[in-house]
Design an enzyme around this catalytic site. Structure first.
Site, PDB file in Angstrom:
ATOM      1  CB  VAL A 294     -16.495 -21.376 -27.562  1.00 28.46           C
ATOM      2  CG1 VAL A 294     -15.179 -21.493 -26.823  1.00 28.46           C
ATOM      3  CG2 VAL A 294     -17.364 -20.277 -26.975  1.00 28.46           C
ATOM      4  CE  LYS A 295     -20.774 -18.292 -27.409  1.00 28.43           C
ATOM      5  NZ  LYS A 295     -20.892 -16.895 -27.005  1.00 28.43           N
TER       6      LYS A 295
END
Ligand SMILES: *Cc1c(COP(=O)(O)O)cnc(C)c1O
Length: 398
Positions: A195-196
């Protein structure tokens, strides 16, 4: 507007749930990984140093040391800082629990301090109030990708002789007073979770300008042994010495090849995230009762999250009602974060009670993270905007 809410039986804005965050993998990433799989080294090989060098250059730090996750990187940072039993580290409750857990890993005690109401980042005055003779480190988080109050925190750290660790897992590519996040704190920690901003599957990095800290970090992620197997093999040596107790927290070459390939698109990813944030601000600034994230003039956020606040008493529902309604519309909203001191483990081990950190706790009651990731299509962004407007107008008070 938009007809009846999906939660009340109406048609949802979209059929498939849009997640709050998601990786984006391109063909060039797959080629880079495949190349390593066909090579001699699939773990600690040439790609590790290459990825570390590229990341260090990107964030303006002299050194970067890779780890198998952001959490392992945090563990490395507190250990390199010399934290041990009887020591304390002051940190924020408005974060993922890993930020504080790493202090426990070192046998030390996390001490929370409240956050500033605008950015929800560690409030330097509150942090100063929590410093005791046992405090050895200060761990700030760049919440949602907005840099913490870095000058004030760095000044506090040097005044009190603390190691300043910045958990920048939300903030790869952020800038503070024109400087990239990564070369400002004593150690800056990044995560490459999917998700980064860029991903290696799992992975993390500590950036530092301090040669001595970099050396300790390298040993810590490799059992406490100086040097690595490949170096010894290339030099025809068998002898090694384990000087400290470390871990196997190495990031393999396969993952580093993916990271290198992803890093080439970081600027594009950041530009896309900033564009989406701009569209959200334009769409929601006129909606009474919804508070959009504030940006300080000295900050260029990296926009990991887009947390809006549903203000108390402004709607005929609360955050929970808003959250369920958006989910039913197909918008995969989330809440960042349940304040860390609310988790049972922290209540049981540290004895914190509700009410100790009023700013973080009040924010928690109102926060909803909207989907924000660089792979969002224009239609995804339009769906989020439509759903938020639909739900807000349905629940509008008076
Ligand atoms: C993602 C994240 C971590 C942990 O990183 P992992 O790579 O998932 O271990 C730590 N702190 C914060 C603030 C994060 O968002």
């Amino acid at each position: 507007m938009g007809g009846p809410l999906a939660i009340e039986g109406g048609a949802p804005v979209r059929r498939s749930l849009l997640p709050y965050g998601h990786q984006k993998i391109e063909e060039e990433d797959i080629r880079a990984v495949t190349e390593v799989l066909r090579s001699e080294w699939i773990t600690t090989g040439p790609k590790v140093a290459e990825f570390e060098g590229a990341l260090a250059a990107q964030v303006g730090a002299k050194h970067a040391v890779s780890f198998s996750s952001g959490t392992a990187a945090l563990h490395g940072a507190v250990s390199a800082a010399g934290l041990g039993p009887d020591d304390e580290a002051v940190t924020t409750p408005m974060t993922f629990c890993a930020t504080a857990n790493c202090v426990f890993y070192a046998g030390a005690r996390p001490v929370f301090a409240d956050v500033s109401p605008d950015t929800l980042n560690l409030d330097p005055a509150e942090a100063a109030r929590r410093v005791t003779p046992k405090t050895k480190a200060l761990i700030a988080v760049d919440y949602a990708g907005h840099p913490a109050d870095l000058d004030a925190l760095r000044a506090l750290a040097s005044r009190k002789n603390l190691v300043f660790i910045e958990d920048a897992c939300h903030a790869l590519g952020a800038r503070y007073k024109e400087h990239p996040v990564g070369g400002i704190a004593d150690m800056t920690v990044f995560s490459f979770h999917p998700v980064k901003h860029i991903t290696t599957g799992e992975g993390g990095m500590v950036a530092t300008n301090d040669e001595n800290l970099a050396c300790r970090l390298r040993g810590f992620r490799n059992h406490g042994i100086a040097g690595d197997v490949r170096e010894r093999q290339l030099q025809g040596q068998w002898h090694y010495d384990m000087t400290d107790l470390g871990f196997n927290y190495r990031l393999p070459d396969v993952a580093c090849a993916l990271g290198l390939s992803q890093l080439r698109r970081l600027d594009d990813n950041l530009a896309r995230r900033r564009e989406i944030a701009r569209q959200y601000i334009a769409a929601f600034c006129g909606l009474p009762g919804l508070r959009t994230p504030e940006v300080r003039p000295d900050a260029l956020p990296a926009w990991h999250l887009y947390p809006i606040r549903v203000e108390a008493g402004k709607f005929k529902t609360d955050r929970a009602g808003f959250f369920s309604a958006l989910r039913a519309e197909g918008i995969g909203v989330n809440v960042h974060y349940i304040p860390v001191h609310f988790h049972s483990y922290y209540r049981d081990h540290l004895g914190y009670k509700a009410g100790e950190f009023p700013v973080a706790e009040a924010a928690y009651d109102q926060l909803i993270s909207l989907p924000l990731f660089h792979g969002m299509e224009p239609q995804d962004v339009a769906d989020v905007i439509e759903a938020v407007r639909k739900v807000a107008s349905h629940f509008a008070a008076g």
